[in-house]
Design a protein around this motif. Structure first.
Motif, PDB file in Angstrom:
ATOM      1  N   PHE A  19       3.919  -0.864   8.407  1.00 27.94           N
ATOM      2  CA  PHE A  19       4.230   0.627   7.800  1.00 27.94           C
ATOM      3  C   PHE A  19       5.855   0.717   7.905  1.00 27.94           C
ATOM      4  CE2 PHE A  19       0.729   2.852   6.647  1.00 27.94           C
ATOM      5  CZ  PHE A  19      -0.459   2.266   7.303  1.00 27.94           C
TER       6      PHE A  19
ATOM      7  N   TYR B 145     -13.970  -4.622   8.628  1.00 30.41           N
ATOM      8  CA  TYR B 145     -13.165  -4.893   9.720  1.00 30.41           C
ATOM      9  C   TYR B 145     -12.507  -3.537  10.120  1.00 30.41           C
ATOM     10  CZ  TYR B 145      -9.334  -7.881  11.545  1.00 30.41           C
ATOM     11  OH  TYR B 145      -8.396  -8.424  12.430  1.00 30.41           O
TER      12      TYR B 145
ATOM     13  N   ILE C 267      -8.812  -9.016   4.466  1.00 30.34           N
ATOM     14  CA  ILE C 267      -9.580  -7.931   5.374  1.00 30.34           C
ATOM     15  C   ILE C 267      -9.243  -8.042   6.656  1.00 30.34           C
ATOM     16  CG2 ILE C 267     -11.655  -7.511   3.657  1.00 30.34           C
ATOM     17  CD1 ILE C 267     -13.097  -9.287   6.000  1.00 30.34           C
ATOM     18  N   THR C 268      -8.456  -9.206   7.000  1.00 30.28           N
ATOM     19  CA  THR C 268      -8.085  -9.422   8.390  1.00 30.28           C
ATOM     20  C   THR C 268      -6.636  -9.155   8.651  1.00 30.28           C
ATOM     21  OG1 THR C 268      -7.734 -11.688   8.232  1.00 30.28           O
ATOM     22  CG2 THR C 268      -9.834 -11.433   9.002  1.00 30.28           C
ATOM     23  N   GLY C 269      -6.303  -8.694   7.584  1.00 28.71           N
ATOM     24  CA  GLY C 269      -4.713  -8.345   7.838  1.00 28.71           C
ATOM     25  C   GLY C 269      -4.202  -6.964   8.189  1.00 28.71           C
ATOM     26  N   GLU C 270      -3.646  -6.899   9.331  1.00 23.85           N
ATOM     27  CA  GLU C 270      -3.007  -5.459   9.652  1.00 23.85           C
ATOM     28  C   GLU C 270      -1.669  -5.224   8.640  1.00 23.85           C
ATOM     29  OE1 GLU C 270      -1.366  -7.703  13.163  1.00 23.85           O
ATOM     30  OE2 GLU C 270       0.489  -6.295  12.973  1.00 23.85           O
ATOM     31  N   LEU C 271      -1.682  -3.929   8.686  1.00 28.88           N
ATOM     32  CA  LEU C 271      -0.596  -3.368   7.929  1.00 28.88           C
ATOM     33  C   LEU C 271       0.717  -3.146   8.520  1.00 28.88           C
ATOM     34  CD1 LEU C 271      -2.748  -0.878   5.640  1.00 28.88           C
ATOM     35  CD2 LEU C 271      -2.384  -3.289   5.313  1.00 28.88           C
TER      36      LEU C 271
ATOM     37  N   TYR D 213       1.008  -1.166  -0.009  1.00 32.04           N
ATOM     38  CA  TYR D 213      -0.032  -0.036   0.059  1.00 32.04           C
ATOM     39  C   TYR D 213       1.003   1.266  -0.235  1.00 32.04           C
ATOM     40  CZ  TYR D 213      -3.362  -3.378   1.758  1.00 32.04           C
ATOM     41  OH  TYR D 213      -4.310  -4.324   2.059  1.00 32.04           O
TER      42      TYR D 213
ATOM     43  N   LEU E  95      -9.491  -1.288  12.616  1.00 33.25           N
ATOM     44  CA  LEU E  95      -8.450  -1.576  13.556  1.00 33.25           C
ATOM     45  C   LEU E  95      -8.100  -0.151  13.932  1.00 33.25           C
ATOM     46  CD1 LEU E  95      -8.000  -2.661  10.057  1.00 33.25           C
ATOM     47  CD2 LEU E  95      -6.228  -3.771  11.117  1.00 33.25           C
TER      48      LEU E  95
ATOM     49  N   GLY F 242      -3.089  -8.986   2.102  1.00 33.72           N
ATOM     50  CA  GLY F 242      -3.973  -8.172   1.941  1.00 33.72           C
ATOM     51  C   GLY F 242      -5.676  -8.338   2.125  1.00 33.72           C
TER      52      GLY F 242
ATOM     53  N   ALA G 144      -4.647  -3.125  -7.239  1.00 30.97           N
ATOM     54  CA  ALA G 144      -5.957  -3.771  -7.299  1.00 30.97           C
ATOM     55  C   ALA G 144      -6.825  -2.491  -6.906  1.00 30.97           C
ATOM     56  CB  ALA G 144      -5.848  -4.689  -6.069  1.00 30.97           C
ATOM     57  N   ASP G 145      -6.096  -1.517  -6.753  1.00 31.56           N
ATOM     58  CA  ASP G 145      -7.052  -0.335  -6.201  1.00 31.56           C
ATOM     59  C   ASP G 145      -6.265   0.955  -6.460  1.00 31.56           C
ATOM     60  OD1 ASP G 145      -8.762   1.586  -5.556  1.00 31.56           O
ATOM     61  OD2 ASP G 145      -9.395   0.713  -3.802  1.00 31.56           O
TER      62      ASP G 145
ATOM     63  N   SER H 219     -11.559  -1.444   6.862  1.00 30.83           N
ATOM     64  CA  SER H 219     -11.404  -1.979   5.471  1.00 30.83           C
ATOM     65  C   SER H 219     -12.446  -2.929   5.173  1.00 30.83           C
ATOM     66  CB  SER H 219      -9.919  -2.762   5.498  1.00 30.83           C
ATOM     67  OG  SER H 219     -10.169  -3.676   6.442  1.00 30.83           O
TER      68      SER H 219
ATOM     69  N   TYR I 112      -3.116   0.488  -3.762  1.00 33.63           N
ATOM     70  CA  TYR I 112      -2.959  -0.728  -3.294  1.00 33.63           C
ATOM     71  C   TYR I 112      -2.557  -1.841  -4.435  1.00 33.63           C
ATOM     72  CZ  TYR I 112      -5.166  -5.257  -1.960  1.00 33.63           C
ATOM     73  OH  TYR I 112      -5.469  -6.629  -1.729  1.00 33.63           O
TER      74      TYR I 112
ATOM     75  N   TYR J 149      -4.383   1.893  15.262  1.00 38.65           N
ATOM     76  CA  TYR J 149      -2.954   1.929  15.049  1.00 38.65           C
ATOM     77  C   TYR J 149      -2.474   3.212  16.030  1.00 38.65           C
ATOM     78  CZ  TYR J 149      -3.001  -0.943  10.752  1.00 38.65           C
ATOM     79  OH  TYR J 149      -3.023  -1.755   9.957  1.00 38.65           O
TER      80      TYR J 149
ATOM     81  N   PHE K  54      -5.040   7.225   1.482  1.00 31.30           N
ATOM     82  CA  PHE K  54      -5.009   6.081   0.746  1.00 31.30           C
ATOM     83  C   PHE K  54      -4.575   6.622  -0.668  1.00 31.30           C
ATOM     84  CE2 PHE K  54      -5.279   1.955  -1.018  1.00 31.30           C
ATOM     85  CZ  PHE K  54      -6.117   2.187  -2.229  1.00 31.30           C
TER      86      PHE K  54
END
Lengths: 115, 111
Positions: free
Chosen positions: A106, B32, A100-104, A33, B34, A98, A55-56, B93, A48, B36, A45
């Protein structure tokens, strides 16, 4: 290193110049991202990637902004004809899938200043 | 468009008391959520998350509450510690994978 790496950490350029910002994600992370953060604001944003494809890209503000990820790992954000309003911290993040349950995860960001 | 909103730019709390940070969202497609945490000169780091099928998720001193009908979530930190002082971002998200962030709330925990 183990984390997301962004270079350069700081970039000062003149209005009208071309700039490239690089992101090296965590090894094995398929999602990448790009965000832009202005002073006092949250990450905005931009684009991505899932693998090599965007994808976006709905967050790219205009056609001066472009990003690539040709081999599905390192990504480059490219800004043409920079304007003073482009000054911000550009954040890159990656995640394993990627989903929806995935944290990013950074990076520390690339601070761009356009004079 | 501001799909995720944090209306309080700052919050100050005494050490040992509860910190409550709030977040509202407008897009009902988000599923979902979150939180941070961000220190100066660092990228945001993940703190806690919640799926839309739940209304509460707890992890140690941190609890996130989700009210889908109100499109509202909150983060509770109890007891608050000086090391919790940072900027907290709410994020949301949906299945496409893009994640949207609020403007952040700066929490200061006073000793």
């Amino acid at each position: 290193g183990a984390g997301v790496s962004q270079t350069p950490s700081n970039k000062v350029t003149e209005k009208g110049k071309y700039v490239e910002l690089r992101c090296d994600p965590i090894s094995g992370h398929t999602a990448l991202y790009w965000y832009r953060q202005s002073l006092g604001q949250g990450p905005e944003f931009l684009i991505y990637f899932q693998g090599t494809g965007a994808a976006d890209d709905s967050g790219l503000p205009n056609d001066r902004f472009f990003a690539v990820r040709p081999e599905g790992s390192v990504s480059t954000l490219k800004i043409q004809r920079t304007e003073r309003g482009d000054s911000a911290v550009y954040l890159c993040a990656s995640s394993p899938s990627g989903a929806i349950t995935g944290e990013l995860f950074f990076g520390e960001g690339s601070r761009l200043t356009v004079l | 468009d501001q799909q995720v909103k944090q209306n309080s730019p700052s919050l100050s709390v005494q050490e040992g008391r509860i910190s409550i940070l709030n977040c509202d969202y407008t897009n009902s497609m988000f599923d979902y959520f979150l939180w941070y945490k961000k220190y100066p000169a660092e990228g945001p780091t993940f703190l806690i998350s919640i799926s839309s099928i739940k209304d509460k998720n707890e992890d140690g001193r941190f609890t996130v509450f989700l009210n889908k009908s109100a499109k509202h979530l909150s983060l509770h930190i109890v007891p608050s510690q000086p090391g919790d002082s940072a900027v907290y971002f709410c994020a949301a998200s949906r299945r496409r994978g893009d994640m949207r962030f609020g403007a952040g709330t700066r929490l200061t925990v006073k000793p």
